[in-house]
Write an enzyme that holds these catalytic residues in place. Structure first.
Site, PDB file in Angstrom:
ATOM      1  N   ASP A   1       0.104  -1.243  -0.298  1.00 28.23           N
ATOM      2  CA  ASP A   1      -0.547  -0.055  -0.461  1.00 28.23           C
ATOM      3  C   ASP A   1       0.850   1.000   0.260  1.00 28.23           C
ATOM      4  OD1 ASP A   1      -1.981  -1.637   0.595  1.00 28.23           O
ATOM      5  OD2 ASP A   1      -1.970  -2.219   2.549  1.00 28.23           O
TER       6      ASP A   1
ATOM      7  N   GLY B   1       1.400   3.379  -2.435  1.00 29.03           N
ATOM      8  CA  GLY B   1       1.392   3.863  -4.010  1.00 29.03           C
ATOM      9  C   GLY B   1       2.278   3.528  -5.056  1.00 29.03           C
ATOM     10  N   LYS B   2       2.126   2.407  -4.830  1.00 28.11           N
ATOM     11  CA  LYS B   2       2.668   1.433  -6.298  1.00 28.11           C
ATOM     12  C   LYS B   2       2.011   1.624  -7.223  1.00 28.11           C
ATOM     13  CE  LYS B   2       2.845  -2.426  -4.862  1.00 28.11           C
ATOM     14  NZ  LYS B   2       2.521  -1.936  -2.862  1.00 28.11           N
TER      15      LYS B   2
ATOM     16  N   ASN C   1      -5.406 -10.230  -3.976  1.00 30.72           N
ATOM     17  CA  ASN C   1      -5.218  -9.844  -2.461  1.00 30.72           C
ATOM     18  C   ASN C   1      -4.291  -8.196  -1.964  1.00 30.72           C
ATOM     19  OD1 ASN C   1      -3.088 -10.974  -3.224  1.00 30.72           O
ATOM     20  ND2 ASN C   1      -1.978 -11.405  -1.968  1.00 30.72           N
TER      21      ASN C   1
ATOM     22  N   GLY D   1      -4.313  -4.704  -3.567  1.00 29.23           N
ATOM     23  CA  GLY D   1      -5.690  -2.660  -4.152  1.00 29.23           C
ATOM     24  C   GLY D   1      -4.580  -2.587  -4.684  1.00 29.23           C
ATOM     25  N   HIS D   2      -4.560  -2.260  -5.885  1.00 31.72           N
ATOM     26  CA  HIS D   2      -4.323  -0.387  -6.092  1.00 31.72           C
ATOM     27  C   HIS D   2      -5.111   0.699  -6.800  1.00 31.72           C
ATOM     28  CE1 HIS D   2       0.136  -3.265  -8.013  1.00 31.72           C
ATOM     29  NE2 HIS D   2      -0.099  -3.027  -6.003  1.00 31.72           N
TER      30      HIS D   2
ATOM     31  N   GLN E   1       1.872  -5.517  -3.122  1.00 33.64           N
ATOM     32  CA  GLN E   1       2.476  -6.160  -1.594  1.00 33.64           C
ATOM     33  C   GLN E   1       3.736  -5.947  -1.428  1.00 33.64           C
ATOM     34  OE1 GLN E   1       1.142  -9.629  -2.709  1.00 33.64           O
ATOM     35  NE2 GLN E   1      -0.850  -8.514  -2.991  1.00 33.64           N
TER      36      GLN E   1
ATOM     37  N   LEU F   1       3.566  12.748   0.578  1.00 33.79           N
ATOM     38  CA  LEU F   1       4.426  13.716   1.909  1.00 33.79           C
ATOM     39  C   LEU F   1       3.370  14.311   1.663  1.00 33.79           C
ATOM     40  CD1 LEU F   1       7.920  13.800  -0.782  1.00 33.79           C
ATOM     41  CD2 LEU F   1       7.591  14.082   1.894  1.00 33.79           C
TER      42      LEU F   1
ATOM     43  N   SER G   1       5.787  12.340  -4.379  1.00 35.05           N
ATOM     44  CA  SER G   1       4.561  12.342  -5.236  1.00 35.05           C
ATOM     45  C   SER G   1       3.853  13.517  -3.649  1.00 35.05           C
ATOM     46  CB  SER G   1       3.881  11.013  -4.919  1.00 35.05           C
ATOM     47  OG  SER G   1       2.440  10.839  -5.263  1.00 35.05           O
TER      48      SER G   1
ATOM     49  N   GLY H   1      -0.240  13.826  -3.929  1.00 32.59           N
ATOM     50  CA  GLY H   1      -1.035  13.176  -4.051  1.00 32.59           C
ATOM     51  C   GLY H   1      -1.911  12.124  -4.754  1.00 32.59           C
TER      52      GLY H   1
HETATM   53  P1  IMP Z   1      -2.755 -12.851   1.488  1.00 29.70           P
HETATM   54  O1  IMP Z   1      -1.441 -12.576   1.005  1.00 29.70           O
HETATM   55  O2  IMP Z   1      -4.354 -12.241   1.560  1.00 29.70           O
HETATM   56  O3  IMP Z   1      -2.815 -14.374   1.652  1.00 29.70           O
HETATM   57  O4  IMP Z   1      -2.048 -12.623   3.284  1.00 29.70           O
HETATM   58  C1  IMP Z   1      -1.832 -12.074   4.416  1.00 29.70           C
HETATM   59  C2  IMP Z   1      -0.970 -10.770   4.855  1.00 29.70           C
HETATM   60  O5  IMP Z   1      -0.795 -10.212   3.625  1.00 29.70           O
HETATM   61  C3  IMP Z   1      -2.276 -10.163   5.160  1.00 29.70           C
HETATM   62  O6  IMP Z   1      -1.332  -9.077   6.623  1.00 29.70           O
HETATM   63  C4  IMP Z   1      -2.850  -9.321   4.683  1.00 29.70           C
HETATM   64  O7  IMP Z   1      -3.141  -8.382   4.711  1.00 29.70           O
HETATM   65  C5  IMP Z   1      -1.704  -9.165   4.043  1.00 29.70           C
HETATM   66  N1  IMP Z   1      -1.237  -8.706   2.623  1.00 29.70           N
HETATM   67  C6  IMP Z   1      -1.400  -8.815   1.276  1.00 29.70           C
HETATM   68  N2  IMP Z   1      -2.096  -8.273  -0.065  1.00 29.70           N
HETATM   69  C7  IMP Z   1      -1.651  -6.749   0.390  1.00 29.70           C
HETATM   70  C8  IMP Z   1      -1.613  -5.675   0.056  1.00 29.70           C
HETATM   71  O8  IMP Z   1      -1.454  -5.432  -1.343  1.00 29.70           O
HETATM   72  N3  IMP Z   1      -1.041  -4.600   0.844  1.00 29.70           N
HETATM   73  C9  IMP Z   1      -1.202  -5.051   2.578  1.00 29.70           C
HETATM   74  N4  IMP Z   1      -1.296  -6.259   2.610  1.00 29.70           N
HETATM   75  C10 IMP Z   1      -1.132  -7.076   2.299  1.00 29.70           C
END
Ligand code: IMP
Length: 423
Positions: free
Chosen positions: A13, A15-16, A38, A40-41, A218, A326, A411, A413
C-alpha cells in the site's frame, strides 16, 4: 532494452499503482509476477479513481500490453469483474498459461485456516491466496492453461477436490464441494479467457526493446521468505521474486524503484514498532485516507522506519526511491523517523527475524522539522515549479543519504499531476 521494477519497500500500500501508472508511460509492457486479488491498487486519472486488485495497473493505458505472469494466482471471477468495469478503455491483457487458478474452495480454506490460527492469523483479506499457493507447492494446483484442456482439468479436480473436502470437513465449515459444478465453472472461465491465455515469458522476451515494467504487488516486509513470518503473504514481492514470476532473467533488471510512503502503514496483524495509536496516527489515517483498497479496513499507521527500509534495500538493491504521500504529513509540527530499536537485550540496528523480539522493540527516533499543510493545488504548483518547502527537502535528504539511494520521484497526492520527477 530496459527492464524496470517497481517494488513496495514497506508492508504494501505504498502507492505503487500510481507510480507504476506514471512510469508505464515510458514502456510498452507492464507485468505482474506475483500475488493475486489480495493486492489493491488505486490509480486516479483526471480525477477518476480506478481500483484494481488483480489486473496489472498498466492495463489503464491503451498502448500498453498488461501481462499476468506465471508467478501469479488468478481468480478468474475477479478478473472478469475488473475487465468488465474497465470496459473498452484499456490496453490488451495476456495471462500466463503457467499462472495458478484461485478456485472458490481456496477462499473457503483461507477463511477457515485464518479462524483456526486465532492469535497467529495474518489478517488476510480472505482471497484464497495462501491456499492457492499452497496447492501450487504441493502440486495440487490448477493452472490457467489447464482450463483449456478438458481432460487435464477433470483429472486435476478429481485429485484435489476430495483432499480439499477433507480439509474443509476437518475445519468444520459445513461446505460441500461439487466436482461437476467446479468443472463447469472452471471450463467456462477457460472458454471466456482463451484468447488472453498464452506464453508470457516469451511475449516479454519479444517486447524487451520497447521497455518492460515489472509491477510489484504487496511489499518487501510481507515477503514469504524475508518478511514478518507468519504475518506475511505467500509470494516474494522483491525484484528477484518478480523476475522469477514474470519469467525473465533477473540480470535484465536495470532499474529498481523502491516505493515508500513518508510514514508506514499496515493492514494485517503482527508487531509494528513505530505504530501510533494517538492523534498523529489518526491524522495519518484521516488525511492519508488509510483504509484498505481490498477490504476497507482502517490501516495501522506509524512513523517512517529506517530499520525496515535498510532491510528492504539489502533485499532489493533500489536504484532510486519513489517517496509518496508527503502531503499527508503536512501540518505536523515535528516528523519522527526511527533509526534503530531499543530492546530488553540492547540496541538493535537490523530488522529481526523473530516476531517475539520485534514485539519487544521500542523505536529510537530522530526528530525533523514538520512542513506546512498545503492544498492539493499548492502541492501541484510546488511540484510543477520544483520548489518544495525546505523542510520537505531536509526530510528527503535525511532519508536518501541514510539509505544511500537517491530519490527519483516524489508524490504529493493521488493525481498523476501531483508528482515531481527528480531524475
Ligand atoms: P494474503 O496475501 O491475502 O494471504 O494475506 C497475508 C497478509 O498480507 C495479510 O496480513 C494481508 O493483510 C497482507 N497483504 C496481502 N496483500 C496485501 C497488499 O496488497 N497490501 C498490504 N497488505 C497485503
Amino acid at each position: 532494452m530496459s527492464v524496470l521494477a517497481v517494488v513496495g519497500a514497506q508492508w504494501g500500500d505504498e502507492g505503487k499503482g500510481k507510480i507504476t501508472d506514471w512510469l508505464a508511460g515510458d514502456v510498452g509492457t507492464v507485468v505482474r509476477g506475483q500475488g493475486g486479488s489480495n493486492a489493491g491498487h488505486t490509480v486516479v486519472i483526471d480525477g477518476e479513481s480506478h481500483k484494481l486488485h488483480l489486473l496489472p495497473s498498466g492495463i489503464l493505458r491503451s498502448e500498453v500490453l498488461a501481462i499476468a505472469g506465471a508467478g501469479m494466482v488468478i481468480d478468474p471471477e475477479q478478473l472478469l469483474v475488473e475487465l468488465e468495469q474497465l470496459g473498452d478503455s484499456r490496453g490488451k491483457l495476456l495471462i500466463s498459461e503457467r499462472a495458478h487458478v484461485v478456485m472458490p474452495y481456496h477462499r473457503l480454506l483461507d477463511g477457515a485456516e485464518e479462524r483456526a490460527k486465532e492469535g497467529g492469523a495474518a489478517g488476510t483479506p480472505g482471497k484464497g491466496i495462501g491456499p492457492a499457493y499452497g496447492d501450487r507447492a504441493t502440486r495440487f494446483g490448477i493452472r490457467m492453461g489447464d482450463l483449456l484442456e478438458p481432460q487435464t482439468l477433470r483429472e486435476r479436480l478429481e485429485r484435489v477436490v476430495p483432499r480439499t473436502q477433507a480439509l474443509l470437513d476437518y475445519y468444520g465449515t459445513g461446505d460441500r464441494l461439487e466436482l461437476e459444478q467446479l468443472y463447469d465453472l472452471a471450463a467456462s472461465w477457460g472458454a471466456t479467457l482463451e484468447s488472453s491465455i498464452g506464453n508470457a515469458s516469451l511475449a516479454i522476451a519479444e517486447r524487451l526493446d520497447r521497455g518492460v515494467l515489472l509491477e510489484g504487488a504487496q511489499g518487501v516486509h510481507i515477503d514469504i521468505d524475508h518478511g514478518i513470518y507468519p504475518f506475511v503473504t505467500s509470494s516474494s514481492p522483491t525484484p528477484a521474486g518478480m523476475a522469477q514470476g514474470a519469467g525473465i532473467a533477473p540480470g535484465l533488471i536495470e532499474r529498481v524503484v523502491g516505493v515508500t510512503k513518508a510514514y508506514v502503514t499496515r493492514v494485517g496483524t503482527g508487531p509494528f514498532p513505530t505504530e501510533l495509536e494517538d492523534a498523529t496516527g489518526e491524522h495519518m489515517r484521516d488525511v492519508g485516507g488509510e483504509f484498505g483498497t481490498t477490504t476497507g479496513r482502517p490501516r495501522r499507521c506509524g512513523w517512517l522506519d529506517m530499520v525496515m527500509l535498510e532491510h528492504s534495500q539489502r533485499l532489493c538493491g533500489f536504484s532510486e526511491l519513489a517517496i509518496t504521500k508527503l502531503d499527508v504529513l503536512g501540518g505536523l509540527d515535528e516528523i519522527q523517523v526511527c533509526t534503530a530499536y531499543e530492546t530488553p537485550h540492547g540496541r538493535l540496528e537490523h530488522f529481526p527475524a523473530s516476531m517475539t523480539l520485534l514485539a519487544e522493540c521500542t523505536p529510537i527516533y530522530e526528530t525533523l522539522a514538520g512542513w506546512p499543510a498545503l492544498s492539493p493545488a499548492e502541492w501541484q504548483a510546488a511540484a510543477a515549479a520544483g520548489s518544495l518547502p525546505a523542510e520537505v527537502n531536509d526530510f528527503i535528504t535525511f532519508l536518501t543519504s541514510r539509505l544511500g539511494v537517491p530519490a527519483g520521484l516524489l508524490s504529493f497526492g493521488p493525481d498523476r499531476e501531483a508528482t515531481l520527477r527528480l531524475r
